[in-house]
Scaffold this motif. Structure first.
Motif, PDB file in Angstrom:
ATOM      1  N   LEU A   1      -7.492 -19.494  13.018  1.00 37.76           N
ATOM      2  CA  LEU A   1      -6.892 -19.053  11.765  1.00 37.76           C
ATOM      3  C   LEU A   1      -7.978 -18.926  10.702  1.00 37.76           C
ATOM      4  N   LEU A   2      -7.968 -17.824   9.977  1.00 42.14           N
ATOM      5  CA  LEU A   2      -8.910 -17.592   8.880  1.00 42.14           C
ATOM      6  C   LEU A   2      -8.100 -17.389   7.611  1.00 42.14           C
TER       7      LEU A   2
ATOM      8  N   GLU B   1      -4.563 -14.747  11.980  1.00 41.75           N
ATOM      9  CA  GLU B   1      -4.950 -15.345  13.249  1.00 41.75           C
ATOM     10  C   GLU B   1      -6.103 -14.517  13.814  1.00 41.75           C
ATOM     11  N   PHE B   2      -6.910 -15.133  14.667  1.00 37.41           N
ATOM     12  CA  PHE B   2      -7.971 -14.397  15.334  1.00 37.41           C
ATOM     13  C   PHE B   2      -8.124 -14.903  16.761  1.00 37.41           C
TER      14      PHE B   2
ATOM     15  N   THR C   1      -7.196 -10.559  13.691  1.00 35.15           N
ATOM     16  CA  THR C   1      -5.983  -9.773  13.966  1.00 35.15           C
ATOM     17  C   THR C   1      -5.186  -9.625  12.669  1.00 35.15           C
ATOM     18  N   THR C   2      -4.158  -8.812  12.710  1.00 34.64           N
ATOM     19  CA  THR C   2      -3.282  -8.649  11.547  1.00 34.64           C
ATOM     20  C   THR C   2      -2.142  -9.666  11.557  1.00 34.64           C
ATOM     21  N   ARG C   3      -2.056 -10.479  12.622  1.00 35.75           N
ATOM     22  CA  ARG C   3      -0.998 -11.495  12.688  1.00 35.75           C
ATOM     23  C   ARG C   3      -1.184 -12.504  11.556  1.00 35.75           C
ATOM     24  N   VAL C   4      -0.134 -12.733  10.828  1.00 37.68           N
ATOM     25  CA  VAL C   4      -0.192 -13.596   9.648  1.00 37.68           C
ATOM     26  C   VAL C   4      -0.243 -15.069  10.043  1.00 37.68           C
ATOM     27  N   HIS C   5      -1.022 -15.815   9.315  1.00 38.74           N
ATOM     28  CA  HIS C   5      -1.142 -17.267   9.451  1.00 38.74           C
ATOM     29  C   HIS C   5       0.270 -17.847   9.559  1.00 38.74           C
TER      30      HIS C   5
ATOM     31  N   PRO D   1     -14.261  -6.698  16.888  1.00 38.11           N
ATOM     32  CA  PRO D   1     -14.949  -7.918  17.340  1.00 38.11           C
ATOM     33  C   PRO D   1     -16.326  -8.039  16.688  1.00 38.11           C
ATOM     34  N   LYS D   2     -16.683  -9.261  16.281  1.00 44.04           N
ATOM     35  CA  LYS D   2     -17.981  -9.522  15.665  1.00 44.04           C
ATOM     36  C   LYS D   2     -18.561 -10.786  16.290  1.00 44.04           C
ATOM     37  N   THR D   3     -19.873 -10.799  16.463  1.00 44.04           N
ATOM     38  CA  THR D   3     -20.545 -11.951  17.044  1.00 44.04           C
ATOM     39  C   THR D   3     -21.299 -12.701  15.957  1.00 44.04           C
ATOM     40  N   TYR D   4     -21.186 -14.022  15.998  1.00 43.31           N
ATOM     41  CA  TYR D   4     -21.812 -14.908  15.021  1.00 43.31           C
ATOM     42  C   TYR D   4     -22.615 -15.975  15.767  1.00 43.31           C
ATOM     43  N   THR D   5     -23.672 -16.437  15.129  1.00 34.89           N
ATOM     44  CA  THR D   5     -24.366 -17.621  15.617  1.00 34.89           C
ATOM     45  C   THR D   5     -23.930 -18.764  14.720  1.00 34.89           C
TER      46      THR D   5
END
Length: 193
Positions: free
Chosen positions: A38-39, A52-53, A76-80, A105-109
């Motif tokens: 969740l963001l 949600e992600f 995603t567009t799905r709401v928390h 999609p995004k990649t993070y370190t």
């Protein structure tokens, strides 16, 4: 990456219920072991991202002190879940505030650290002056770039709010508030039990 190290990273990442940028929880991220998360991004009474992600661990470079690893996150567009019933109160939420590029999609370190850290929002120039010592935290989660979308991924009608808050600068999150030390904290602890 061995199965044990992968399991330890996932446990550490998913351990906190919420990794917070600020004490209000208006900007936060959380990860679940099932590969979802969740963001949330907001300020005062406005919420712009409550999504949600999906996430996936890609690789890790473990060291005992600072394990870092790559993770892929797809917003995603799905709401928390906590806001599903009140979604109609927020006119600029998720896909209404963000362009389709924000949902790629995004990649993070990411780096996980244990120690004694300031609340990530403390140095923020927009924060009000503190009348007391800001909280300290035992865990810090640092991203190489913010999990919040950059300005160019915000829709025109939401750009003003995004520019004021500058969510894309928020790259650190914390958990496990450290008890306050000192005479006042000891006195409060004694009074409250």
């Amino acid at each position: 990456m061995t199965g044990d190290s992968k399991d330890s990273l996932i446990s550490a990442l998913c351990g906190p219920e919420i990794w917070q940028w600020d004490s209000n929880g208006s900007c936060s991220i959380s990860f679940k072991k099932d590969g979802t998360g969740l963001l949330r991004a907001g300020a005062e009474l406005s919420i712009f991202i409550a999504a949600e992600f999906a996430w996936e661990l890609k690789s890790s470079e473990n060291t005992e002190d600072n394990p870092s690893f790559d993770i892929q996150i797809t917003l995603t567009t799905r709401v928390h879940p906590y806001l599903r019933e009140s979604r109609q109160h927020y006119t600029l939420l998720n896909e209404q505030a963000l362009t389709s590029a924000a949902f790629q999609p995004k990649t993070y370190t990411i780096r996980l650290e244990e120690g004694r850290f300031d609340e990530p929002a403390t140095p923020c120039v927009n924060s009000p002056p503190f009348l007391h010592r800001p909280p300290k935290f035992a865990l810090r989660l640092s991203f190489d770039k913010s999990p919040f979308p950059p300005l160019e991924e915000w829709r025109e009608e939401a750009k003003f709010a995004a520019e004021q808050c500058r969510f894309w600068e928020y790259k650190e999150f914390a958990d496990k508030e450290v008890p306050r030390d000192g005479v006042l904290a000891a006195l409060l602890h004694k009074v409250t039990g």
